[in-house]
Design a protein around this motif. Structure first.
Motif, PDB file in Angstrom:
ATOM      1  N   UNK A 214     -93.812  12.814 125.098  1.00  0.00           N
ATOM      2  CA  UNK A 214     -94.101  13.696 126.234  1.00  0.00           C
ATOM      3  C   UNK A 214     -94.042  15.125 125.726  1.00  0.00           C
ATOM      4  N   UNK A 215     -94.554  16.013 126.522  1.00  0.00           N
ATOM      5  CA  UNK A 215     -94.543  17.447 126.217  1.00  0.00           C
ATOM      6  C   UNK A 215     -95.205  17.733 124.870  1.00  0.00           C
ATOM      7  N   UNK A 216     -96.366  17.096 124.672  1.00  0.00           N
ATOM      8  CA  UNK A 216     -97.139  17.346 123.457  1.00  0.00           C
ATOM      9  C   UNK A 216     -96.419  16.925 122.186  1.00  0.00           C
ATOM     10  N   UNK A 217     -95.547  15.927 122.277  1.00  0.00           N
ATOM     11  CA  UNK A 217     -94.822  15.439 121.113  1.00  0.00           C
ATOM     12  C   UNK A 217     -93.476  16.105 120.899  1.00  0.00           C
ATOM     13  N   UNK A 218     -93.116  17.072 121.764  1.00  0.00           N
ATOM     14  CA  UNK A 218     -91.809  17.729 121.625  1.00  0.00           C
ATOM     15  C   UNK A 218     -90.669  16.740 121.865  1.00  0.00           C
ATOM     16  N   UNK A 219     -90.926  15.741 122.696  1.00  0.00           N
ATOM     17  CA  UNK A 219     -89.956  14.686 122.955  1.00  0.00           C
ATOM     18  C   UNK A 219     -90.612  13.341 122.693  1.00  0.00           C
ATOM     19  N   UNK A 220     -89.915  12.512 121.930  1.00  0.00           N
ATOM     20  CA  UNK A 220     -90.386  11.152 121.716  1.00  0.00           C
ATOM     21  C   UNK A 220     -89.349  10.197 122.273  1.00  0.00           C
ATOM     22  N   UNK A 221     -89.814   9.060 122.749  1.00  0.00           N
ATOM     23  CA  UNK A 221     -88.953   8.090 123.406  1.00  0.00           C
ATOM     24  C   UNK A 221     -89.066   6.747 122.692  1.00  0.00           C
ATOM     25  N   UNK A 222     -87.928   6.232 122.335  1.00  0.00           N
ATOM     26  CA  UNK A 222     -87.832   4.945 121.657  1.00  0.00           C
ATOM     27  C   UNK A 222     -87.196   3.981 122.657  1.00  0.00           C
ATOM     28  N   UNK A 223     -87.992   3.070 123.187  1.00  0.00           N
ATOM     29  CA  UNK A 223     -87.508   2.129 124.195  1.00  0.00           C
ATOM     30  C   UNK A 223     -87.174   0.797 123.532  1.00  0.00           C
ATOM     31  N   UNK A 224     -85.970   0.317 123.783  1.00  0.00           N
ATOM     32  CA  UNK A 224     -85.551  -0.972 123.245  1.00  0.00           C
ATOM     33  C   UNK A 224     -85.263  -1.931 124.381  1.00  0.00           C
ATOM     34  N   UNK A 225     -85.411  -3.213 124.066  1.00  0.00           N
ATOM     35  CA  UNK A 225     -85.000  -4.236 125.023  1.00  0.00           C
ATOM     36  C   UNK A 225     -84.145  -5.232 124.273  1.00  0.00           C
ATOM     37  N   UNK A 226     -83.131  -5.712 124.960  1.00  0.00           N
ATOM     38  CA  UNK A 226     -82.169  -6.618 124.354  1.00  0.00           C
ATOM     39  C   UNK A 226     -81.946  -7.806 125.275  1.00  0.00           C
TER      40      UNK A 226
ATOM     41  N   UNK B 265     -77.705 -14.498 129.619  1.00  0.00           N
ATOM     42  CA  UNK B 265     -76.802 -13.948 130.634  1.00  0.00           C
ATOM     43  C   UNK B 265     -77.230 -12.560 131.092  1.00  0.00           C
ATOM     44  N   UNK B 266     -77.989 -11.850 130.250  1.00  0.00           N
ATOM     45  CA  UNK B 266     -78.412 -10.503 130.640  1.00  0.00           C
ATOM     46  C   UNK B 266     -79.584 -10.041 129.782  1.00  0.00           C
ATOM     47  N   UNK B 267     -80.321  -9.106 130.344  1.00  0.00           N
ATOM     48  CA  UNK B 267     -81.337  -8.365 129.595  1.00  0.00           C
ATOM     49  C   UNK B 267     -81.004  -6.892 129.787  1.00  0.00           C
ATOM     50  N   UNK B 268     -81.176  -6.140 128.729  1.00  0.00           N
ATOM     51  CA  UNK B 268     -80.864  -4.715 128.775  1.00  0.00           C
ATOM     52  C   UNK B 268     -82.061  -3.920 128.278  1.00  0.00           C
ATOM     53  N   UNK B 269     -82.175  -2.723 128.803  1.00  0.00           N
ATOM     54  CA  UNK B 269     -83.231  -1.802 128.392  1.00  0.00           C
ATOM     55  C   UNK B 269     -82.571  -0.476 128.066  1.00  0.00           C
ATOM     56  N   UNK B 270     -82.930   0.100 126.940  1.00  0.00           N
ATOM     57  CA  UNK B 270     -82.384   1.392 126.563  1.00  0.00           C
ATOM     58  C   UNK B 270     -83.485   2.333 126.125  1.00  0.00           C
ATOM     59  N   UNK B 271     -83.258   3.599 126.355  1.00  0.00           N
ATOM     60  CA  UNK B 271     -84.218   4.621 125.915  1.00  0.00           C
ATOM     61  C   UNK B 271     -83.455   5.668 125.118  1.00  0.00           C
ATOM     62  N   UNK B 272     -83.916   5.880 123.907  1.00  0.00           N
ATOM     63  CA  UNK B 272     -83.380   6.923 123.043  1.00  0.00           C
ATOM     64  C   UNK B 272     -84.407   8.048 122.988  1.00  0.00           C
ATOM     65  N   UNK B 273     -83.949   9.266 123.190  1.00  0.00           N
ATOM     66  CA  UNK B 273     -84.830  10.440 123.189  1.00  0.00           C
ATOM     67  C   UNK B 273     -84.660  11.162 121.866  1.00  0.00           C
ATOM     68  N   UNK B 274     -85.786  11.504 121.244  1.00  0.00           N
ATOM     69  CA  UNK B 274     -85.770  12.248 119.981  1.00  0.00           C
ATOM     70  C   UNK B 274     -86.421  13.598 120.230  1.00  0.00           C
ATOM     71  N   UNK B 275     -85.654  14.661 119.971  1.00  0.00           N
ATOM     72  CA  UNK B 275     -86.176  16.020 120.132  1.00  0.00           C
ATOM     73  C   UNK B 275     -86.845  16.449 118.835  1.00  0.00           C
ATOM     74  N   UNK B 276     -88.052  16.925 118.933  1.00  0.00           N
ATOM     75  CA  UNK B 276     -88.791  17.421 117.767  1.00  0.00           C
ATOM     76  C   UNK B 276     -88.960  18.921 117.850  1.00  0.00           C
ATOM     77  N   UNK B 277     -89.087  19.509 116.694  1.00  0.00           N
ATOM     78  CA  UNK B 277     -89.373  20.946 116.650  1.00  0.00           C
ATOM     79  C   UNK B 277     -88.175  21.842 116.576  1.00  0.00           C
TER      80      UNK B 277
END
Length: 147
Positions: free
Chosen positions: A113-125, A135-147
């Motif tokens: 998002x924001x022209x690549x200034x923020x990247x999002x790494x979505x995981x599922x477990x 027993x469960x499913x999990x979703x996580x989002x890690x944000x990477x700041x660029x620049x």
């Protein structure tokens, strides 16, 4: 930019023995006041076989494995640029003391998002107990700041 080749990559697998002491410690650490999380008799009176895991406890299995940190290192992402953005849980049955849970995680998506200034790494477990039940499913989002 994070290479999209990582989409579908298995982040790791970790095994977590669910112990009463750790459950009690976790419940206390998060300020959980419901006695079912610390008193075995209260848990059993509520219909649980033993102390149930508090709702966010399974995230500990992922953290224990350090697999996400290893993946970020493989991707060449400095931890100083990383933020934990989001975590979601879907439960199918209780996890209780005495269970052994295996958590398998993979990269579900990578986007920016924001022209690549923020990247999002979505995981599922997926968390599976010793009886083979999911027993469960999990979703996580890690944000990477660029620049």
């Amino acid at each position: 930019m994070i290479d999209r080749k990582w989409i579908g990559h298995q982040v790791g697998q970790s095994t977590l023995a669910v112990e009463r002491g750790r459950l009690r410690f976790f419940a206390k650490a998060i300020g959980e006041a419901d006695p079912i999380y610390v008193d075995q008799a209260a848990a059993q009176a509520a219909g649980y076989a033993d102390l149930p895991a508090p709702p966010t406890f399974l995230f500990a299995a992922e953290l224990d494995s350090n697999s996400m940190f290893g993946l970020l290192d493989q991707m060449g992402i400095a931890l100083g640029r990383v933020l934990h953005g989001e975590q979601g849980f879907e439960y199918f049955e209780p996890v209780v003391a005495g269970d052994t849970v295996v958590v398998t995680s993979r990269v579900k998506d990578i986007y920016d998002k924001r022209g690549g200034a923020l990247e999002f790494l979505e995981t599922e477990s997926t968390a599976v107990n010793q009886r083979g039940a999911t027993v469960a499913k999990m979703r996580g989002v890690t944000v990477v700041r660029n620049g």
